[in-house]
Scaffold this motif. Structure first.
Motif, PDB file in Angstrom:
ATOM      1  N   GLN A  97      37.991  -7.517 -22.694  1.00  0.00           N
ATOM      2  CA  GLN A  97      37.195  -6.307 -22.901  1.00  0.00           C
ATOM      3  C   GLN A  97      36.266  -5.988 -21.732  1.00  0.00           C
ATOM      4  O   GLN A  97      36.050  -4.822 -21.404  1.00  0.00           O
ATOM      5  CB  GLN A  97      36.414  -6.394 -24.208  1.00  0.00           C
ATOM      6  CG  GLN A  97      35.402  -7.516 -24.265  1.00  0.00           C
ATOM      7  CD  GLN A  97      34.811  -7.651 -25.656  1.00  0.00           C
ATOM      8  OE1 GLN A  97      35.105  -6.856 -26.535  1.00  0.00           O
ATOM      9  NE2 GLN A  97      33.981  -8.652 -25.844  1.00  0.00           N
ATOM     10  N   ASP A  98      35.707  -6.974 -21.075  1.00  0.00           N
ATOM     11  CA  ASP A  98      34.782  -6.729 -19.964  1.00  0.00           C
ATOM     12  C   ASP A  98      35.364  -7.122 -18.605  1.00  0.00           C
ATOM     13  O   ASP A  98      34.649  -7.120 -17.609  1.00  0.00           O
ATOM     14  CB  ASP A  98      33.477  -7.513 -20.184  1.00  0.00           C
ATOM     15  CG  ASP A  98      32.742  -7.044 -21.433  1.00  0.00           C
ATOM     16  OD1 ASP A  98      32.835  -5.845 -21.752  1.00  0.00           O
ATOM     17  OD2 ASP A  98      32.100  -7.882 -22.091  1.00  0.00           O
ATOM     18  N   ALA A  99      36.647  -7.450 -18.550  1.00  0.00           N
ATOM     19  CA  ALA A  99      37.256  -7.934 -17.310  1.00  0.00           C
ATOM     20  C   ALA A  99      37.644  -6.774 -16.391  1.00  0.00           C
ATOM     21  O   ALA A  99      37.898  -5.657 -16.844  1.00  0.00           O
ATOM     22  CB  ALA A  99      38.492  -8.765 -17.636  1.00  0.00           C
ATOM     23  N   GLN A 100      37.656  -7.056 -15.101  1.00  0.00           N
ATOM     24  CA  GLN A 100      38.121  -6.118 -14.084  1.00  0.00           C
ATOM     25  C   GLN A 100      39.395  -6.691 -13.472  1.00  0.00           C
ATOM     26  O   GLN A 100      39.540  -7.901 -13.365  1.00  0.00           O
ATOM     27  CB  GLN A 100      37.061  -5.926 -12.993  1.00  0.00           C
ATOM     28  CG  GLN A 100      35.791  -5.256 -13.474  1.00  0.00           C
ATOM     29  CD  GLN A 100      36.027  -3.803 -13.849  1.00  0.00           C
ATOM     30  OE1 GLN A 100      36.735  -3.079 -13.159  1.00  0.00           O
ATOM     31  NE2 GLN A 100      35.430  -3.376 -14.955  1.00  0.00           N
ATOM     32  N   TYR A 101      40.296  -5.825 -13.027  1.00  0.00           N
ATOM     33  CA  TYR A 101      41.553  -6.311 -12.458  1.00  0.00           C
ATOM     34  C   TYR A 101      41.312  -6.987 -11.111  1.00  0.00           C
ATOM     35  O   TYR A 101      40.599  -6.470 -10.254  1.00  0.00           O
ATOM     36  CB  TYR A 101      42.550  -5.164 -12.268  1.00  0.00           C
ATOM     37  CG  TYR A 101      43.854  -5.657 -11.688  1.00  0.00           C
ATOM     38  CD1 TYR A 101      44.792  -6.274 -12.486  1.00  0.00           C
ATOM     39  CD2 TYR A 101      44.124  -5.530 -10.327  1.00  0.00           C
ATOM     40  CE1 TYR A 101      45.973  -6.748 -11.968  1.00  0.00           C
ATOM     41  CE2 TYR A 101      45.310  -5.992  -9.793  1.00  0.00           C
ATOM     42  CZ  TYR A 101      46.229  -6.606 -10.614  1.00  0.00           C
ATOM     43  OH  TYR A 101      47.399  -7.085 -10.093  1.00  0.00           O
ATOM     44  N   SER A 102      41.923  -8.139 -10.950  1.00  0.00           N
ATOM     45  CA  SER A 102      41.903  -8.855  -9.679  1.00  0.00           C
ATOM     46  C   SER A 102      43.273  -9.510  -9.515  1.00  0.00           C
ATOM     47  O   SER A 102      43.699 -10.286 -10.374  1.00  0.00           O
ATOM     48  CB  SER A 102      40.810  -9.922  -9.682  1.00  0.00           C
ATOM     49  OG  SER A 102      40.969 -10.779  -8.575  1.00  0.00           O
ATOM     50  N   SER A 120      44.549 -12.816 -11.837  1.00  0.00           N
ATOM     51  CA  SER A 120      45.421 -12.384 -12.939  1.00  0.00           C
ATOM     52  C   SER A 120      46.436 -13.442 -13.386  1.00  0.00           C
ATOM     53  O   SER A 120      46.624 -13.610 -14.589  1.00  0.00           O
ATOM     54  CB  SER A 120      46.145 -11.092 -12.568  1.00  0.00           C
ATOM     55  OG  SER A 120      45.233 -10.028 -12.548  1.00  0.00           O
ATOM     56  N   GLU A 123      47.855  -3.618 -12.842  1.00  0.00           N
ATOM     57  CA  GLU A 123      46.770  -2.733 -12.404  1.00  0.00           C
ATOM     58  C   GLU A 123      47.144  -1.280 -12.648  1.00  0.00           C
ATOM     59  O   GLU A 123      48.293  -0.870 -12.440  1.00  0.00           O
ATOM     60  CB  GLU A 123      46.503  -2.954 -10.919  1.00  0.00           C
ATOM     61  CG  GLU A 123      45.371  -2.115 -10.379  1.00  0.00           C
ATOM     62  CD  GLU A 123      45.117  -2.357  -8.906  1.00  0.00           C
ATOM     63  OE1 GLU A 123      44.001  -2.036  -8.462  1.00  0.00           O
ATOM     64  OE2 GLU A 123      46.010  -2.859  -8.206  1.00  0.00           O
ATOM     65  N   LYS A 124      46.166  -0.505 -13.096  1.00  0.00           N
ATOM     66  CA  LYS A 124      46.378   0.932 -13.260  1.00  0.00           C
ATOM     67  C   LYS A 124      46.261   1.590 -11.891  1.00  0.00           C
ATOM     68  O   LYS A 124      45.223   1.542 -11.250  1.00  0.00           O
ATOM     69  CB  LYS A 124      45.310   1.523 -14.178  1.00  0.00           C
ATOM     70  CG  LYS A 124      45.573   1.362 -15.626  1.00  0.00           C
ATOM     71  CD  LYS A 124      44.529   2.164 -16.396  1.00  0.00           C
ATOM     72  CE  LYS A 124      44.707   2.068 -17.862  1.00  0.00           C
ATOM     73  NZ  LYS A 124      43.656   2.804 -18.576  1.00  0.00           N
ATOM     74  N   THR A 143      42.277  -1.296 -20.396  1.00  0.00           N
ATOM     75  CA  THR A 143      40.912  -1.104 -19.903  1.00  0.00           C
ATOM     76  C   THR A 143      40.941  -0.030 -18.811  1.00  0.00           C
ATOM     77  O   THR A 143      41.978   0.583 -18.567  1.00  0.00           O
ATOM     78  CB  THR A 143      40.333  -2.417 -19.327  1.00  0.00           C
ATOM     79  OG1 THR A 143      41.060  -2.765 -18.154  1.00  0.00           O
ATOM     80  CG2 THR A 143      40.382  -3.539 -20.343  1.00  0.00           C
ATOM     81  N   GLU A 144      39.822   0.156 -18.140  1.00  0.00           N
ATOM     82  CA  GLU A 144      39.753   1.164 -17.092  1.00  0.00           C
ATOM     83  C   GLU A 144      40.587   0.803 -15.867  1.00  0.00           C
ATOM     84  O   GLU A 144      41.087   1.675 -15.170  1.00  0.00           O
ATOM     85  CB  GLU A 144      38.304   1.363 -16.662  1.00  0.00           C
ATOM     86  CG  GLU A 144      37.428   1.954 -17.747  1.00  0.00           C
ATOM     87  CD  GLU A 144      35.976   2.040 -17.317  1.00  0.00           C
ATOM     88  OE1 GLU A 144      35.672   1.764 -16.136  1.00  0.00           O
ATOM     89  OE2 GLU A 144      35.142   2.388 -18.163  1.00  0.00           O
ATOM     90  N   THR A 145      40.740  -0.497 -15.597  1.00  0.00           N
ATOM     91  CA  THR A 145      41.406  -0.908 -14.364  1.00  0.00           C
ATOM     92  C   THR A 145      42.785  -1.524 -14.554  1.00  0.00           C
ATOM     93  O   THR A 145      43.538  -1.661 -13.593  1.00  0.00           O
ATOM     94  CB  THR A 145      40.531  -1.933 -13.606  1.00  0.00           C
ATOM     95  OG1 THR A 145      40.298  -3.059 -14.448  1.00  0.00           O
ATOM     96  CG2 THR A 145      39.221  -1.313 -13.185  1.00  0.00           C
TER      97      THR A 145
END
Length: 160
Positions: free
Chosen positions: A75-80, A84, A117-118, A145-147
């Motif tokens: 929920q709070d993760a960002q793509y890396s 991954s 990744e988006k 998520t967003e990313t």
């Protein structure tokens, strides 16, 4: 067999292991106590000739659990791109553990998690299996998520 100046080695000495006492042919003819034979030859499973599972795979429970795990972890993760693969492995292990705790009888599981990744692209995911449509099943869960987008697939294969 001895050679000049060299000491003959046994197999255990050559391999660097401790020698194991082997049963001699004369010892095998002696009657053994019944308790020793019972300890040595234990039956692991007895044929039941039962083809149906007592606790069948319930896909709605697994889908709910997989969705909850994906949401909690991501929920709070960002793509890396670097983290991954390890994140996919840890999520798939957690989903597998949760599914095994549900204790469905006579099933083996395959869990696959994919994080993409988006970047404005389309994505198609395809899988093939040798399948028994009456007993085998699968579940998918998705977290967006967003990313990135995460997709988890859980395949349950009936094992007789």
């Amino acid at each position: 067999m001895k050679t000049k100046g060299k000491k003959a080695q046994s197999n255990s000495e050559a391999l660097g292991t401790a020698p194991v006492e082997e049963e001699r042919a004369s010892d095998s003819t002696k009657p053994k106590p019944l308790a020793q034979e019972a300890n040595r030859a234990k039956i692991k499973c007895v044929n039941t000739y039962r083809l149906e599972s007592r606790n069948k795979f319930q896909d709605y429970l697994v889908r709910k659990k997989a969705q909850a795990i994906l949401t909690n972890k991501l929920q709070d993760a960002q793509y890396s791109g670097d983290s991954s693969p390890s994140l996919c492995a840890s999520i798939s292990e957690e989903i597998l553990k949760a599914v095994k705790e549900m204790d469905f009888d006579r099933y083996k599981y395959v869990v696959s998690v994919l994080i993409v990744e988006k970047a404005g692209q389309a994505m198609n995911v395809a899988s093939r299996w040798v399948w028994d449509a009456q007993r085998d099943s699968w579940v998918s869960a998705k977290c967006e998520t967003e990313t990135f987008i995460a997709l988890a697939l859980v395949m349950a294969c009936y094992y007789e």
